[in-house]
Design a protein around this motif. Structure first.
Motif, short mmCIF file in Angstrom:
data_model
loop_
_atom_site.label_atom_id
_atom_site.label_comp_id
_atom_site.label_asym_id
_atom_site.label_seq_id
_atom_site.Cartn_x
_atom_site.Cartn_y
_atom_site.Cartn_z
N THR A 190 1.00 -1.27 -0.21
CA THR A 190 0.00 -0.06 0.04
C THR A 190 0.63 1.27 -0.12
O THR A 190 1.92 1.22 0.00
CB THR A 190 -1.01 -0.02 1.25
OG1 THR A 190 -0.21 0.21 2.38
CG2 THR A 190 -1.68 -1.14 1.45
N THR A 191 0.05 2.35 -0.14
CA THR A 191 0.92 3.63 0.07
C THR A 191 0.31 4.29 1.39
O THR A 191 -1.08 4.25 1.56
CB THR A 191 0.45 4.55 -1.18
OG1 THR A 191 1.37 4.17 -2.16
CG2 THR A 191 1.10 5.93 -0.85
N TYR A 208 2.80 5.09 12.01
CA TYR A 208 2.94 5.16 10.56
C TYR A 208 4.43 4.59 10.15
O TYR A 208 5.16 5.50 9.67
CB TYR A 208 2.67 6.71 10.13
CG TYR A 208 1.65 7.13 10.34
CD1 TYR A 208 0.44 6.82 9.69
CD2 TYR A 208 1.34 7.93 11.50
CE1 TYR A 208 -1.00 7.58 10.03
CE2 TYR A 208 0.02 8.64 11.79
CZ TYR A 208 -1.08 8.24 11.00
OH TYR A 208 -2.11 8.77 11.52
N ARG A 210 7.54 2.75 8.67
CA ARG A 210 8.41 2.78 7.24
C ARG A 210 8.80 1.28 6.56
O ARG A 210 8.90 1.10 5.52
CB ARG A 210 9.58 3.72 7.20
CG ARG A 210 9.21 5.08 7.28
CD ARG A 210 10.49 6.03 7.47
NE ARG A 210 10.25 7.44 7.61
CZ ARG A 210 9.94 8.11 6.61
NH1 ARG A 210 9.77 7.74 5.26
NH2 ARG A 210 9.52 9.32 6.84
N THR A 219 5.70 2.39 1.61
CA THR A 219 5.73 3.60 0.55
C THR A 219 5.02 4.51 1.58
O THR A 219 3.68 4.34 2.11
CB THR A 219 4.94 3.44 -0.76
OG1 THR A 219 5.58 2.22 -1.55
CG2 THR A 219 5.19 4.68 -1.39
N GLN A 220 5.56 5.68 1.79
CA GLN A 220 4.95 6.99 2.30
C GLN A 220 4.55 7.78 1.37
O GLN A 220 5.10 8.25 0.37
CB GLN A 220 6.14 7.55 3.17
CG GLN A 220 6.89 6.65 4.25
CD GLN A 220 5.94 6.45 5.39
OE1 GLN A 220 5.71 7.01 6.29
NE2 GLN A 220 5.73 5.03 5.50
N GLY A 221 3.04 7.94 1.32
CA GLY A 221 2.41 8.77 0.65
C GLY A 221 2.08 10.31 1.18
O GLY A 221 3.04 10.72 1.95
N LYS A 238 -5.69 8.12 -2.47
CA LYS A 238 -4.41 8.47 -2.19
C LYS A 238 -3.56 7.52 -1.60
O LYS A 238 -2.35 7.78 -1.29
CB LYS A 238 -4.36 10.14 -1.85
CG LYS A 238 -5.15 10.95 -2.73
CD LYS A 238 -4.59 10.88 -3.93
CE LYS A 238 -5.30 11.98 -4.67
NZ LYS A 238 -4.91 12.01 -6.32
N GLY A 239 -4.28 6.75 -0.66
CA GLY A 239 -3.30 5.74 0.08
C GLY A 239 -4.10 5.42 1.16
O GLY A 239 -5.64 5.40 1.42
#
Length: 303
Positions: A190-191, A208, A210, A219-221, A238-239
């Motif tokens: 996912t993002t 959150y 990493r 993935t960091q959105g 968007k995530g």
């Protein structure tokens, strides 16, 4: 009438149930019955009509209740004020909270606290997640109930009052939206929508991450400042974002699905205050909060 007779009579007049009255007063049920019978003999008429299934006030009992109750409440307030003054529990106490779940508990505790310490005003305010410790460090908040973890040398970590199951917020139509549950390892596919602001790295890494526990990168959105922005970003595809299950009561929306984690640790909510700031007001409110938390129903177990 003696004080214990007044309290027993008024409690039974409110509960209309001998067992509940005995539990509330911490007395044996037989002691409650004996006290009421003694009072009725002294007055000369029954105060309650009672059968094996029913307890009700008589007309004389209703009149006695109505006459006694205002005076009894006035005495309770006078005693509470004396206790407050004696313990230094007066003035203003500023209490912060970071979520609706924490707000519920703080507000309920504030009502109880006011009855016990009527000369101490409790002011309650929301603390935003983008600056979780700014208000308490700036003297705007004396005590705060917020998400853990906490590792700040200038702040005292008080007790954890409750914990909530963790869930993953995903857009409706996302591949994970139809799952009964998800794993933390699924975050690698996912993002992640995150938060930005004056937030400690250890706090962000917990909520959150990493990397997954197995080491896979996440993935960091986009990063949001306020929680409603997180919901909007997730809803727009968007995530995804972690949250706690009970938050859905307040933030449910048609474009976001709340999927429970089956292996993520719960979100813990604990108290904090400035180091050296454990005043009599703070200590008394912490006691009240802990008692209110004990009365809450526990969160459902994880899946």
């Amino acid at each position: 009438m003696e004080r214990h007779e007044i309290e027993t009579f008024l409690t039974l007049a409110e509960e209309l149930h001998f067992r509940r009255t005995s539990e509330r007063l911490g007395l044996a049920q037989g002691r409650v019955s004996q006290t009421i019978k003694k009072l009725e003999r002294r007055i000369g008429v029954p105060l309650f009509e009672r059968t094996s299934r029913h307890v009700a006030l008589t007309e004389v009992g209703r009149q006695l209740r109505d006459d006694l109750l205002p005076a009894h409440r006035q005495i309770q307030r006078a005693v509470a004020r004396a206790v407050s003054a004696g313990r230094g529990i007066t003035g203003v106490l500023n209490v912060g909270y970071s979520s609706p779940m924490a707000a519920e508990l703080v507000l309920r505790a504030a009502d109880t606290f006011h009855l016990q310490y009527p000369d101490c005003e409790v002011r309650i305010r929301e603390v935003q997640l983008f600056d979780p410790f700014g208000p308490v460090r700036g003297g705007e908040v004396d005590l705060q109930l917020t998400e853990r973890p906490l590792d700040e040398p200038d702040l005292t970590a008080g007790p954890v009052l409750f914990a909530e199951r963790r869930v993953l917020l995903v857009p409706r139509g996302h591949p994970l939206a139809g799952h009964a549950s998800v794993s933390v390892e699924d975050l690698a596919r996912t993002t992640l929508v995150t938060l930005c602001g004056d937030i400690p790295h250890y706090w962000l890494d917990f909520h959150y991450p990493r990397r997954t526990p197995a080491g896979a990168p996440i993935t960091q959105g986009p990063a949001a400042t306020y929680w409603p922005e997180v919901l909007a970003l997730v809803g727009a595809g968007k995530g995804v974002s972690p949250s706690c299950a009970r938050a859905e009561r307040y933030y449910a929306r048609p474009d976001v699905v709340w999927v429970p984690f089956r292996d993520a640790p719960p979100v813990e909510y604990g108290l904090l205050w400035p180091a050296g700031g454990d005043t009599a007001r703070v200590r008394a409110f912490v006691e009240t909060l802990c008692a209110a938390a004990d009365e809450r129903q526990p969160a459902p177990p994880g899946i």
